[in-house]
Design a protein around this motif. Structure first.
Motif, PDB file in Angstrom:
ATOM      1  N   LYS A 173       0.943  -1.356  -0.034  1.00  0.00           N
ATOM      2  CA  LYS A 173       0.104  -0.127   0.059  1.00  0.00           C
ATOM      3  C   LYS A 173       0.933   1.136  -0.047  1.00  0.00           C
ATOM      4  O   LYS A 173       0.269   2.325  -0.385  1.00  0.00           O
ATOM      5  CB  LYS A 173      -0.809  -0.197   1.273  1.00  0.00           C
ATOM      6  CG  LYS A 173      -0.473   0.201   2.658  1.00  0.00           C
ATOM      7  CD  LYS A 173      -1.264   0.160   3.652  1.00  0.00           C
ATOM      8  CE  LYS A 173      -0.612   0.282   5.159  1.00  0.00           C
ATOM      9  NZ  LYS A 173      -1.720   0.269   6.050  1.00  0.00           N
ATOM     10  N   LEU A 174       2.021   1.167   0.456  1.00  0.00           N
ATOM     11  CA  LEU A 174       2.910   2.378   0.456  1.00  0.00           C
ATOM     12  C   LEU A 174       3.794   2.453  -0.857  1.00  0.00           C
ATOM     13  O   LEU A 174       4.618   3.205  -1.003  1.00  0.00           O
ATOM     14  CB  LEU A 174       3.826   2.348   1.499  1.00  0.00           C
ATOM     15  CG  LEU A 174       3.035   2.527   2.882  1.00  0.00           C
ATOM     16  CD1 LEU A 174       4.038   2.416   4.313  1.00  0.00           C
ATOM     17  CD2 LEU A 174       2.245   3.465   3.357  1.00  0.00           C
ATOM     18  N   ALA A 175       3.881   1.439  -1.616  1.00  0.00           N
ATOM     19  CA  ALA A 175       4.857   1.303  -2.791  1.00  0.00           C
ATOM     20  C   ALA A 175       4.125   2.404  -3.728  1.00  0.00           C
ATOM     21  O   ALA A 175       2.948   2.297  -4.132  1.00  0.00           O
ATOM     22  CB  ALA A 175       4.854  -0.084  -3.410  1.00  0.00           C
ATOM     23  N   GLY A 176       5.126   3.052  -4.464  1.00  0.00           N
ATOM     24  CA  GLY A 176       4.814   4.152  -5.531  1.00  0.00           C
ATOM     25  C   GLY A 176       4.337   3.343  -6.784  1.00  0.00           C
ATOM     26  O   GLY A 176       4.626   2.094  -6.951  1.00  0.00           O
ATOM     27  N   LYS A 177       3.706   4.110  -7.814  1.00  0.00           N
ATOM     28  CA  LYS A 177       3.242   3.612  -9.117  1.00  0.00           C
ATOM     29  C   LYS A 177       4.307   2.694  -9.836  1.00  0.00           C
ATOM     30  O   LYS A 177       4.135   1.575 -10.183  1.00  0.00           O
ATOM     31  CB  LYS A 177       2.782   4.813  -9.770  1.00  0.00           C
ATOM     32  CG  LYS A 177       1.309   4.818  -9.988  1.00  0.00           C
ATOM     33  CD  LYS A 177       0.860   5.629 -11.045  1.00  0.00           C
ATOM     34  CE  LYS A 177       1.500   7.097 -11.389  1.00  0.00           C
ATOM     35  NZ  LYS A 177       0.910   8.397 -12.076  1.00  0.00           N
ATOM     36  N   SER A 178       5.622   3.306  -9.947  1.00  0.00           N
ATOM     37  CA  SER A 178       6.549   2.611 -10.969  1.00  0.00           C
ATOM     38  C   SER A 178       7.108   1.494 -10.133  1.00  0.00           C
ATOM     39  O   SER A 178       7.284   0.349 -10.860  1.00  0.00           O
ATOM     40  CB  SER A 178       7.588   3.688 -11.206  1.00  0.00           C
ATOM     41  OG  SER A 178       8.304   4.154 -10.146  1.00  0.00           O
ATOM     42  N   ILE A 179       7.113   1.371  -8.901  1.00  0.00           N
ATOM     43  CA  ILE A 179       7.444   0.195  -8.167  1.00  0.00           C
ATOM     44  C   ILE A 179       6.482  -1.041  -8.263  1.00  0.00           C
ATOM     45  O   ILE A 179       6.791  -2.018  -8.542  1.00  0.00           O
ATOM     46  CB  ILE A 179       7.435   0.504  -6.639  1.00  0.00           C
ATOM     47  CG1 ILE A 179       8.863   1.521  -6.441  1.00  0.00           C
ATOM     48  CG2 ILE A 179       7.818  -0.794  -5.669  1.00  0.00           C
ATOM     49  CD1 ILE A 179       9.074   2.057  -5.038  1.00  0.00           C
ATOM     50  N   LEU A 180       5.285  -0.808  -8.085  1.00  0.00           N
ATOM     51  CA  LEU A 180       4.011  -1.629  -8.458  1.00  0.00           C
ATOM     52  C   LEU A 180       4.207  -1.913  -9.789  1.00  0.00           C
ATOM     53  O   LEU A 180       3.857  -3.063  -9.969  1.00  0.00           O
ATOM     54  CB  LEU A 180       2.717  -0.927  -7.851  1.00  0.00           C
ATOM     55  CG  LEU A 180       2.668  -0.952  -6.466  1.00  0.00           C
ATOM     56  CD1 LEU A 180       0.996  -0.394  -5.917  1.00  0.00           C
ATOM     57  CD2 LEU A 180       2.644  -2.510  -5.899  1.00  0.00           C
ATOM     58  N   SER A 181       4.251  -1.021 -10.682  1.00  0.00           N
ATOM     59  CA  SER A 181       4.225  -1.556 -12.159  1.00  0.00           C
ATOM     60  C   SER A 181       5.259  -2.599 -12.521  1.00  0.00           C
ATOM     61  O   SER A 181       5.168  -3.474 -13.070  1.00  0.00           O
ATOM     62  CB  SER A 181       4.418  -0.280 -12.964  1.00  0.00           C
ATOM     63  OG  SER A 181       3.583   0.866 -12.807  1.00  0.00           O
TER      64      SER A 181
END
Lengths: 199, 199
Positions: free
Chosen positions: A182-190
């Motif tokens: 839930k704390l990971a940013g967009k590019s990390i999650l992508s």
């Protein structure tokens, strides 16, 4: 007028150049040295001087070394068919600390940064390609940083090695161990989604 | 096998002796010095060496000084009838920093600690009494720490000066500026009540 005696003040000023050291820490360090045994403090002064004199780049891989060839390149027990390409010698330390890698390294001395005028000729890329072309390595792991310039550098190197008989890989990217989805940013999650692995 | 080249490792070990510096900070400092300009880093090494060589105790007051007599004792614009007695030279720095004091100092080099076998002869008390007996001072401020040993030392000094023509005072104690009454401990509040001043 200044609060400290001149020799103390001069030392404090020199200590303040260290990263993250402000006036108070510098003062604390200086006072410690003032009260510490002569031998302990002089050893620090000598260790600084000797490091600046003796530390050099390994002729093979450009890692920092006290000798012409670094300990990793000299270590015959390592896997000499595996090469890990990093931006700086600090990256070598970080990877060595994991204990998870037993191959050799190549330190680029930076990354390609066209906007700063940093091209392939400013890095140790020519020597890297020579090493790889020698045919010693079965795999080259591109461990440049997972950011725009690190990615660009890795891309460039992969193209340069495209015709060679060597497997070229890149460090996995995803959610850091111990992190929270839930704390990971967009590019990390992508990255994490794209690189998902089968269980 | 260790992660760093020998000259770097030796410097890290020496840096870890500094107060509050762990392995990671020491490594960061060492890497900084490795990459910093030669002149900047050598100046630090020289400043350490020179301080250990040149810093000495002022012949008058035992403050740290680059010369035989410290800047404060040499400063003719200061009030030479006021003497502040402190435990250490760090206390001088702290008081100077306030800008609220313009007299001279006397550094005891510690405090009386009978349990550690620290008696008057281990401090600079004999010289302090000589200075006070010379009659130069109208007031002696006892600024030893507000704890058991600091209080004991102040008490002892006050008795030694009892017959002399000099006013002997002690630093005020109470609630620290910016502190909270509800958070202040018993002895702090007792001091504050006892020393209450009329408005």
């Amino acid at each position: 007028m200044n609060e400290h005696a001149e020799p103390v003040e001069r030392l404090i000023k020199a200590l303040e150049k260290l990263p993250g050291v402000g006036a108070r820490s510098a003062e604390r360090f200086a006072y410690h040295m003032l009260d510490a045994p002569q031998e302990e403090t002089m050893e620090l002064a000598r260790a600084i001087r000797d490091m600046k004199r003796d530390a050099k780049e390994c002729k093979q891989c450009y890692n920092i070394s006290g000798e012409d060839e670094c300990r990793i390149c000299r270590d015959r027990s390592r896997d000499r068919t595996l090469l890990c390409v990093v931006e700086t010698y600090q990256d070598v330390t970080a990877i060595e600390r994991t204990g998870a890698y037993r191959g050799l390294y190549h330190v680029l001395r930076g990354r390609l940064a066209p906007l700063e005028g940093k091209g392939p000729e400013n890095l140790t890329i020519r020597r890297l390609l020579e090493r790889v072309k020698s045919g010693e390595f079965r795999e080259v792991i591109l461990a440049t940083n997972p950011d725009m310039e690190g990615d660009g550098t890795a891309m460039f190197l992969a193209q340069e090695m495209a015709g060679l008989d060597v497997k070229v890989t890149r460090l996995a990217r995803g959610i850091p161990s111990g992190g929270r989805v839930k704390l990971a940013g967009k590019s990390i999650l992508s990255d994490a989604l794209e690189g998902r692995t089968e269980l």
